[in-house]
Motif scaffolding. Sequence first.
Motif, mmCIF file in Angstrom:
data_model
loop_
_atom_site.group_PDB
_atom_site.id
_atom_site.type_symbol
_atom_site.label_atom_id
_atom_site.label_comp_id
_atom_site.label_asym_id
_atom_site.label_seq_id
_atom_site.Cartn_x
_atom_site.Cartn_y
_atom_site.Cartn_z
ATOM 1 N N VAL A 1 82.058 80.016 76.596
ATOM 2 C CA VAL A 1 81.989 79.668 75.087
ATOM 3 C C VAL A 1 80.767 78.862 75.183
ATOM 4 N N GLU A 2 79.706 79.263 74.243
ATOM 5 C CA GLU A 2 78.454 78.268 73.816
ATOM 6 C C GLU A 2 78.918 77.359 72.827
ATOM 7 N N TYR A 3 78.790 76.100 73.020
ATOM 8 C CA TYR A 3 78.916 75.235 71.788
ATOM 9 C C TYR A 3 77.573 74.832 71.147
ATOM 10 N N ALA A 4 77.504 74.494 69.896
ATOM 11 C CA ALA A 4 76.435 74.156 69.099
ATOM 12 C C ALA A 4 76.506 72.653 69.142
ATOM 13 N N PRO A 5 75.481 72.085 70.034
ATOM 14 C CA PRO A 5 75.311 70.755 70.226
ATOM 15 C C PRO A 5 75.122 69.900 68.898
ATOM 16 N N VAL A 6 75.755 68.855 68.551
ATOM 17 C CA VAL A 6 75.220 67.843 67.419
ATOM 18 C C VAL A 6 75.204 66.496 67.872
ATOM 19 N N ASN A 7 74.249 65.717 68.032
ATOM 20 C CA ASN A 7 74.300 64.291 68.146
ATOM 21 C C ASN A 7 74.613 63.132 67.408
ATOM 22 N N VAL A 8 75.009 62.197 67.641
ATOM 23 C CA VAL A 8 75.514 61.287 66.537
ATOM 24 C C VAL A 8 74.764 60.840 65.743
ATOM 25 N N SER A 9 73.336 60.605 66.120
ATOM 26 C CA SER A 9 72.203 60.167 65.484
ATOM 27 C C SER A 9 72.045 61.185 64.318
ATOM 28 N N ARG A 10 72.026 62.589 64.609
ATOM 29 C CA ARG A 10 71.988 63.436 63.632
ATOM 30 C C ARG A 10 73.055 63.256 62.247
ATOM 31 N N LEU A 11 74.370 63.087 62.701
ATOM 32 C CA LEU A 11 75.270 62.862 61.912
ATOM 33 C C LEU A 11 75.221 61.679 60.971
ATOM 34 N N ASP A 12 74.683 60.610 61.781
ATOM 35 C CA ASP A 12 74.349 59.187 60.858
ATOM 36 C C ASP A 12 73.420 59.648 59.885
ATOM 37 N N LEU B 1 72.717 62.435 58.380
ATOM 38 C CA LEU B 1 73.058 63.297 57.483
ATOM 39 C C LEU B 1 74.211 62.903 56.332
ATOM 40 N N PHE B 2 75.277 62.249 57.243
ATOM 41 C CA PHE B 2 76.454 61.829 56.263
ATOM 42 C C PHE B 2 76.578 60.415 55.582
ATOM 43 N N ALA B 3 77.358 60.123 54.865
ATOM 44 C CA ALA B 3 77.634 58.814 54.065
ATOM 45 C C ALA B 3 78.898 58.318 54.687
ATOM 46 N N ASP B 4 79.189 57.039 54.182
ATOM 47 C CA ASP B 4 80.449 56.443 54.868
ATOM 48 C C ASP B 4 81.681 57.365 54.293
ATOM 49 N N THR C 1 81.132 71.471 56.746
ATOM 50 C CA THR C 1 80.099 70.633 56.130
ATOM 51 C C THR C 1 78.703 70.587 56.955
ATOM 52 N N LEU C 2 78.815 70.842 58.216
ATOM 53 C CA LEU C 2 77.785 71.067 58.910
ATOM 54 C C LEU C 2 77.023 72.486 58.607
ATOM 55 N N VAL C 3 77.454 73.336 58.178
ATOM 56 C CA VAL C 3 76.773 74.644 57.750
ATOM 57 C C VAL C 3 76.301 74.236 56.350
ATOM 58 N N ALA C 4 76.836 73.651 55.398
ATOM 59 C CA ALA C 4 76.147 73.105 54.296
ATOM 60 C C ALA C 4 75.009 72.370 54.118
ATOM 61 N N LYS C 5 74.922 71.542 55.328
ATOM 62 C CA LYS C 5 73.646 70.573 55.709
ATOM 63 C C LYS C 5 72.805 71.285 56.458
ATOM 64 N N GLY C 6 73.129 72.426 57.058
ATOM 65 C CA GLY C 6 72.133 73.385 57.421
ATOM 66 C C GLY C 6 71.976 72.904 59.187
ATOM 67 N N THR D 1 76.001 54.168 62.672
ATOM 68 C CA THR D 1 76.325 53.233 61.978
ATOM 69 C C THR D 1 77.466 53.406 60.727
ATOM 70 N N LYS D 2 77.631 54.683 60.398
ATOM 71 C CA LYS D 2 78.554 55.032 59.344
ATOM 72 C C LYS D 2 80.175 55.451 59.783
ATOM 73 N N LYS D 3 81.006 54.992 59.077
ATOM 74 C CA LYS D 3 82.185 55.372 59.303
ATOM 75 C C LYS D 3 82.822 56.729 59.114
ATOM 76 N N LEU D 4 82.921 57.691 60.069
ATOM 77 C CA LEU D 4 82.891 59.172 59.872
ATOM 78 C C LEU D 4 84.121 59.614 60.273
ATOM 79 N N THR D 5 84.761 60.546 59.639
ATOM 80 C CA THR D 5 85.773 61.320 60.240
ATOM 81 C C THR D 5 85.529 62.565 61.018
ATOM 82 N N VAL D 6 85.453 62.828 62.147
ATOM 83 C CA VAL D 6 84.799 64.019 62.708
ATOM 84 C C VAL D 6 86.180 65.048 63.218
ATOM 85 N N ARG D 7 85.809 66.026 62.746
ATOM 86 C CA ARG D 7 86.858 67.361 63.105
ATOM 87 C C ARG D 7 86.184 68.517 63.667
#
Length: 149
Positions: free
Chosen positions: A73-84, A86-89, A97-102, A120-126
Motif C-alpha cells: 500500500v503506497e501512502y501519499a505523504p503530507v507533512n504537518v507544516s503543509r497542513l499548517d 493550508l488550513f485554518a483553526d 479537503t486535501l483533494v480540494a486544496k490540491g 500552530t493551528k488546532k486541526l482535526t485530522v482524519r
Amino acid sequence: MQLNDLRPAPGSKKSRKRIGRGNSSGYGTTAGRGQNGQLSRSGGGKGAGFEGGQQPLAMRLPKLPGFRNINRVEYAPVNVSRLDGLFADDDVVDAETLVAKGVIKSALTPVKVLGDGEITKKLTVRVDKVSASAQAKIEAAGGKVELPC
C-alpha cells in the motif's frame, strides 16, 4: 464494372500447400519433412531460447534479488507544516479537503501525515495513518487525530 466483377490479377493469389493429404498431392507420406531426424518428428525442433547447447542468454544474466509485493500500500505523504499553511483553526483535514486544496490527486489515495515542520493551528485530522511525531505535534497544538477503526 461493378464490385462483383473485380478479380485479383492473374498469378497474384497462390493456394496454400496442403501437406499430409495423400501421395498424389506431392506432399503425402512424410508431408515434406524428409525421412528421419528431429525435424521430422511431431513437436520436433529446438526451443525458443536454444543456442546450440551453449548456456542460453536468459540463464547467463544475473537475477534480481528480492521480490515485489503485489499487496503493498503506497501512502501519499503530507507533512504537518503543509497542513499548517493550508488550513485554518478548527478545520477538518481528510482526503476530500486535501483533494480540494490540491495536496493529493484522488480521495481514494491513502494518506499518511508525517511530522516534518511545525504546526500552530488546532486541526482535526482524519486520515489513514499518522506518524507518532506528527500526532504529538498536532495534539500539542490543541488538535486531535481520528484514525479509522
